[in-house]
Design a protein around this motif. Structure first.
Motif, mmCIF file in Angstrom:
data_model
loop_
_atom_site.group_PDB
_atom_site.id
_atom_site.type_symbol
_atom_site.label_atom_id
_atom_site.label_comp_id
_atom_site.label_asym_id
_atom_site.label_seq_id
_atom_site.Cartn_x
_atom_site.Cartn_y
_atom_site.Cartn_z
ATOM 1 N N CYS A 161 31.459 -6.397 57.659
ATOM 2 C CA CYS A 161 32.648 -6.035 59.377
ATOM 3 C C CYS A 161 34.029 -6.271 58.855
ATOM 4 O O CYS A 161 34.717 -7.354 58.781
ATOM 5 N N GLY A 162 34.884 -5.460 59.108
ATOM 6 C CA GLY A 162 36.049 -4.952 58.838
ATOM 7 C C GLY A 162 36.663 -4.891 57.939
ATOM 8 O O GLY A 162 37.971 -5.188 57.438
ATOM 9 N N ASP A 163 35.532 -5.114 56.612
ATOM 10 C CA ASP A 163 35.923 -5.070 54.674
ATOM 11 C C ASP A 163 36.456 -3.299 55.005
ATOM 12 O O ASP A 163 36.036 -2.487 54.745
ATOM 13 N N GLY B 120 37.571 3.039 56.794
ATOM 14 C CA GLY B 120 38.081 2.894 57.714
ATOM 15 C C GLY B 120 38.997 4.385 58.438
ATOM 16 O O GLY B 120 38.357 5.053 57.587
ATOM 17 N N VAL C 24 42.627 1.214 59.815
ATOM 18 C CA VAL C 24 42.067 0.040 60.363
ATOM 19 C C VAL C 24 40.365 0.161 60.375
ATOM 20 O O VAL C 24 39.806 1.023 59.802
ATOM 21 N N PRO C 25 39.609 -1.088 59.262
ATOM 22 C CA PRO C 25 38.931 -1.026 58.813
ATOM 23 C C PRO C 25 37.918 -0.777 59.953
ATOM 24 O O PRO C 25 37.724 -0.802 60.835
ATOM 25 N N ARG D 33 34.429 -1.436 61.718
ATOM 26 C CA ARG D 33 33.593 -2.581 62.040
ATOM 27 C C ARG D 33 31.746 -1.462 62.422
ATOM 28 O O ARG D 33 32.339 -0.705 62.237
ATOM 29 N N THR E 87 32.238 -10.549 66.037
ATOM 30 C CA THR E 87 33.678 -10.154 67.382
ATOM 31 C C THR E 87 32.863 -8.633 68.064
ATOM 32 O O THR E 87 33.165 -8.372 69.062
ATOM 33 N N CYS E 88 31.926 -7.996 66.985
ATOM 34 C CA CYS E 88 31.395 -6.837 67.874
ATOM 35 C C CYS E 88 30.575 -6.995 68.902
ATOM 36 O O CYS E 88 30.165 -6.836 69.891
#
Length: 122
Positions: free
Chosen positions: A35-37, A42, A56-57, A59, A67-68
């Motif tokens: 997640c977010g990598d 993105g 913005v990567p 999610r 986070t999510c």
């Protein structure tokens, strides 16, 4: 990478081959780890005024992700608060006998039968 992503990354093999989680659990662990990598894609946003760009990567949108999942829980709580009826109620908890829990862990479809049984009792 947050602390949970680091822990699950460090112990990934042990989780997979020692604990033998279900396929859906492993899918959610994989989603949460990545997640977010930025290497998983993105979106690029640009300011029309100054021309600055921001990447913005993507999610994972998994409830398992700290986070999510927190965002999901907040949205769900808000949604449910509008559906609640203003009445007094009782909260009932039904448990499964310890000797029967293995059956439900091995065959999750039995839970549906259990829920229907509880509904009939109530």
């Amino acid at each position: 990478m947050n602390i949970l992503q680091r822990i699950f990354t460090d112990y990934y093999e042990e989780i997979k081959y020692t604990l033998h989680p279900r396929d859906t659990e492993m899918e959610n662990i994989d989603k949460m780890i990545h997640c977010g990598d930025p290497s998983f894609g993105g979106a690029m946003y640009g300011c029309p005024h100054c021309g600055n760009l921001k990447f913005v990567p993507f999610r994972c949108h998994s409830r398992f992700c700290p986070t999510c999942g927190n965002k999901y829980a907040m949205e769900r709580t808000t949604s449910m608060s509008f559906k609640l009826v203003n009445v007094q109620h009782r909260h009932c908890v039904f448990t499964i006998d310890e000797n029967l829990r293995d059956f439900f862990l091995k065959d999750r479809s039995l839970l549906d039968c259990l829920f229907h049984s509880v509904s009939c009792v109530v």
